[in-house]
Design an enzyme around this catalytic site. Structure first.
Site, PDB file in Angstrom:
ATOM      1  N   GLY A   1     -41.489 -17.567   9.348  1.00 16.02           N
ATOM      2  CA  GLY A   1     -41.692 -16.547  10.383  1.00 16.02           C
ATOM      3  C   GLY A   1     -43.139 -16.369  10.773  1.00 16.02           C
ATOM      4  O   GLY A   1     -43.764 -17.281  11.275  1.00 16.02           O
TER       5      GLY A   1
ATOM      6  N   GLU B   1     -41.700 -10.210  11.280  1.00 18.14           N
ATOM      7  CA  GLU B   1     -42.569  -9.128  11.774  1.00 18.14           C
ATOM      8  C   GLU B   1     -42.032  -8.610  13.108  1.00 18.14           C
ATOM      9  O   GLU B   1     -42.271  -9.212  14.138  1.00 18.14           O
ATOM     10  CB  GLU B   1     -43.989  -9.648  11.936  1.00 18.14           C
ATOM     11  CG  GLU B   1     -44.595 -10.059  10.605  1.00 18.14           C
ATOM     12  CD  GLU B   1     -46.057 -10.510  10.714  1.00 18.14           C
ATOM     13  OE1 GLU B   1     -46.705 -10.265  11.730  1.00 18.14           O
ATOM     14  OE2 GLU B   1     -46.530 -11.109   9.769  1.00 18.14           O
TER      15      GLU B   1
ATOM     16  N   MET C   1     -48.659  -6.301   3.222  1.00 21.85           N
ATOM     17  CA  MET C   1     -49.713  -6.721   4.159  1.00 21.85           C
ATOM     18  C   MET C   1     -50.615  -5.511   4.407  1.00 21.85           C
ATOM     19  O   MET C   1     -50.592  -4.892   5.477  1.00 21.85           O
ATOM     20  CB  MET C   1     -49.093  -7.257   5.450  1.00 21.85           C
ATOM     21  CG  MET C   1     -48.336  -8.562   5.196  1.00 21.85           C
ATOM     22  SD  MET C   1     -47.855  -9.393   6.707  1.00 21.85           S
ATOM     23  CE  MET C   1     -46.285  -8.623   7.028  1.00 21.85           C
TER      24      MET C   1
HETATM   25  C1  LIG Z   1     -52.169 -25.843  14.903  1.00 22.55           C
HETATM   26  C2  LIG Z   1     -51.298 -24.661  14.795  1.00 22.55           C
HETATM   27  O1  LIG Z   1     -51.737 -23.573  15.065  1.00 22.55           O
HETATM   28  N1  LIG Z   1     -50.052 -24.866  14.403  1.00 22.55           N
HETATM   29  C3  LIG Z   1     -49.027 -23.886  14.254  1.00 22.55           C
HETATM   30  C4  LIG Z   1     -49.157 -23.111  12.971  1.00 22.55           C
HETATM   31  O2  LIG Z   1     -48.174 -22.101  12.908  1.00 22.55           O
HETATM   32  C5  LIG Z   1     -48.169 -21.183  13.981  1.00 22.55           C
HETATM   33  C6  LIG Z   1     -47.162 -20.120  13.708  1.00 22.55           C
HETATM   34  O3  LIG Z   1     -47.479 -19.353  12.647  1.00 22.55           O
HETATM   35  C7  LIG Z   1     -47.903 -21.885  15.278  1.00 22.55           C
HETATM   36  O4  LIG Z   1     -47.913 -20.961  16.336  1.00 22.55           O
HETATM   37  C8  LIG Z   1     -48.931 -22.966  15.458  1.00 22.55           C
HETATM   38  O5  LIG Z   1     -48.612 -23.711  16.603  1.00 22.55           O
END
Ligand SMILES: CC(=O)N[C@H]1CO[C@H](CO)[C@@H](O)[C@@H]1O
Ligand SMILES: *[C@@H]1O[C@H](CO)[C@@H](O)[C@H](O)[C@H]1NC(C)=O
Ligand SMILES: *[C@@H]1O[C@H](CO)[C@@H](O)[C@H](O)[C@H]1NC(C)=O
Ligand SMILES: *[C@@H]1O[C@H](CO)[C@@H](O)[C@H](O)[C@H]1NC(C)=O
Ligand SMILES: *[C@@H]1O[C@H](CO)[C@@H](O)[C@H](O)[C@H]1NC(C)=O
Ligand SMILES: *[C@@H]1O[C@H](CO)[C@@H](O)[C@H](O)[C@H]1NC(C)=O
Ligand SMILES: *[C@@H]1O[C@H](CO)[C@@H](O)[C@H](O)[C@H]1NC(C)=O
Ligand SMILES: *[C@@H]1O[C@H](CO)[C@@H](O)[C@H](O)[C@H]1NC(C)=O
Length: 423
Positions: free
Chosen positions: A113, A156, A222
């Site tokens: 999540g 969340e 958190m």
């Molecule tokens: C590079 C990057 O930000 N990758 C992903 C990591 O995880 C989040 C969600 O928590 C994604 O939104 C990102 O694209």
């Protein structure tokens, strides 16, 4: 009938075998996006010092509605590039789980999540019994395939009475399924944790505390961002501390819930045993632009024009990593002060202001953890500490090291199951 009996046995097992850990937990979050930070901010799993944490969390995994399964956010989360039988690039999950070689006691968990996963996905997957069970079975396969030791639920946030019911069901069913799989395959049971809200009205809206706690191994509070997105609906008009331990005497109404002590009290009063609570510590600061440049009012609740300037590595307004804060203080002559009442430091220069944590406030919070007989500390996140030691000049991971050393010194006292908040 057989499965009914198995389920009853599982339920009993949940209640009579709580985890008895004498050692404090140190949970550490890894974020998949820190690999994209420039130069000194660049962070990958091999930079994690696995001897400093007892549990590490991979943030985050997504929910795939179509396959009814957890899924990676980035293709490099899972994919290794193998050419001619040699690994050219190893998938991030794999790199992450390799950390067990250096610390065989460490537990790795996948966090499902996070703030970017829409609540409607959680509702769709976990509302109906059939889809929920299917998703849970696929989660087990996913965790086992990538060698994780458990799952951390990070919705969340649940918001309505119906959401609270769904949340209780998903927590219960995950735990029963994990227990079942462990019995059937003779493998160590997968751990189950949740990262949860800290602000009292939010906690009340999101969880039936008594229903979820028996099924969770740990609850990650958190306990930061108190003066950000849920700062009574408005974080642009006033400055405030990111993660104060105690309230201010001048606070009124719901402002009195904007601190870690209030968070812990709310969970314990709600029926959660302290031994399941892990206090989250922010290894970063929240920044603000002050109203005036000259002789500005720098006290909490003084007026602000909005979030502060982005940092050179984390590049996000209103937010600075601990190492960026060190840099400002050491190289750019920011003024620092310590607020004794709320037990947190702050720093400022011109019209910029930061509320953050340093070694002193982190130590105070560790004493609080021991006094309240909580399970331990959690940090958000590994990549925000001075992991290479080049900014703060206090060695590598100064804040995380402080947490580990302080908690080790305080060791867990004899188990005391008191349900009351300790004043
Ligand atoms: C590079 C990057 O930000 N990758 C992903 C990591 O995880 C989040 C969600 O928590 C994604 O939104 C990102 O694209
Ligand atoms: C790590 O720190 C050393 C000095 O302490 C420095 O020379 C080096 O460039 C740093 N590496 C990274 C990747 O930041
Ligand atoms: C893989 O091995 C073959 C045969 O040894 C060789 O011709 C080829 O160049 C190799 N490919 C790479 C990318 O190294
Ligand atoms: C979440 O998804 C719903 C339905 O798909 C959509 O209406 C809503 O705008 C989304 N919320 C966010 C914050 O993206
Ligand atoms: C436990 O596993 C058995 C056999 O696979 C299954 O019939 C039962 O429904 C499972 N129970 C739970 C709670 O997962
Ligand atoms: C279950 O695993 C333990 C060790 O992990 C082993 O000693 C035991 O023999 C196993 N039992 C069965 C039935 O495989
Ligand atoms: C910082 O973020 C902004 C958008 O918020 C983007 O336009 C910019 O390219 C980023 N800078 C760096 C150095 O990544
Ligand atoms: C447990 O803690 C409570 C609160 O501090 C205290 O009153 C009680 O005596 C303790 N019990 C034991 C067995 O130490």
């Amino acid at each position: 009938m057989k499965s009914f009996i198995i389920n009853c046995l599982l339920l009993i097992a949940v209640f009579i075998y709580p985890i008895h850990s004498q050692q404090f937990i140190v949970g550490c979050y890894f974020t998949n996006w820190s690999q994209y930070r420039p130069s000194h901010g660049y962070f990958i799993p091999s930079y994690i010092d696995s001897t400093l944490c007892t549990h590490i969390y991979y943030a985050f995994a997504n929910i795939n509605i179509k396959n009814r399964s957890p899924s990676p956010f980035e293709i490099n989360d899972i994919q290794s590039i193998i050419i001619n039988n040699s690994i050219q690039y190893m998938g991030m999950y794999e790199q992450f789980n390799l950390l067990k070689i250096k610390n065989q006691h460490i537990k790795t968990l996948l966090s499902l999540g996070g703030a970017s996963v829409n609540s409607t996905k959680f509702r769709y997957i976990f509302q109906s019994n059939k889809i929920r069970q299917e998703f849970i079975q696929n989660t087990i396969k996913y965790l086992r395939k990538y060698k994780f030791d458990g799952l951390d639920i990070d919705w969340e946030y649940p918001e309505t009475e119906k959401d609270r019911r769904i949340f209780s069901l998903l927590i219960r069913d995950y735990r029963l399924a994990f227990q079942n799989e462990s019995f059937l395959t003779n493998r160590t049971r997968l751990l189950l944790t949740a990262a949860v809200a800290a602000y009292r009205p939010k906690i009340e809206a999101s969880y039936n505390i008594k229903e979820i706690t028996p099924f969770l191994d740990y609850i990650n509070l958190m306990a930061y961002d108190y003066h950000d997105r849920h700062f009574l609906g408005n974080w642009n008009t006033h400055i405030g501390f990111n993660s104060p331990l105690y309230p201010r005497s001048t606070e009124i109404d719901n402002q009195r819930f904007l601190n870690q002590q209030a968070t812990v009290k709310t969970w314990i009063d709600g029926g959660c045993p302290p031994s399941k609570l892990v206090l989250g510590l922010g290894i970063y600061g929240r920044t603000f632009q002050l109203q005036q440049k000259n002789n500005p009012n720098i006290k909490p609740y003084a007026p602000s024009k909005g979030p502060g300037l982005p940092g050179s590595y984390t590049n996000s307004s209103g937010f600075l990593s601990y190492y960026e804060i060190c840099d400002l203080i050491k190289k750019h002559e920011w003024h620092t002060e310590y607020d004794k009442e709320q037990e947190v430091p702050f720093a400022y220069k011109d019209d910029q202001w930061i509320g953050y944590d340093n070694e002193k406030s982190i130590e105070k919070k560790c004493y609080f953890i021991a006094k309240q007989r909580l399970s331990g500390a959690m940090i958000w996140s590994l990549d925000l500490d001075d992991f290479n030691g080049s900014f703060c000049e206090q060695g590598k991971y100064p804040l995380l090291t402080k947490i580990k050393k302080t908690l080790e010194k305080l060791q867990k006292p004899i188990k005391n199951n008191t349900k009351n908040f300790i004043k």
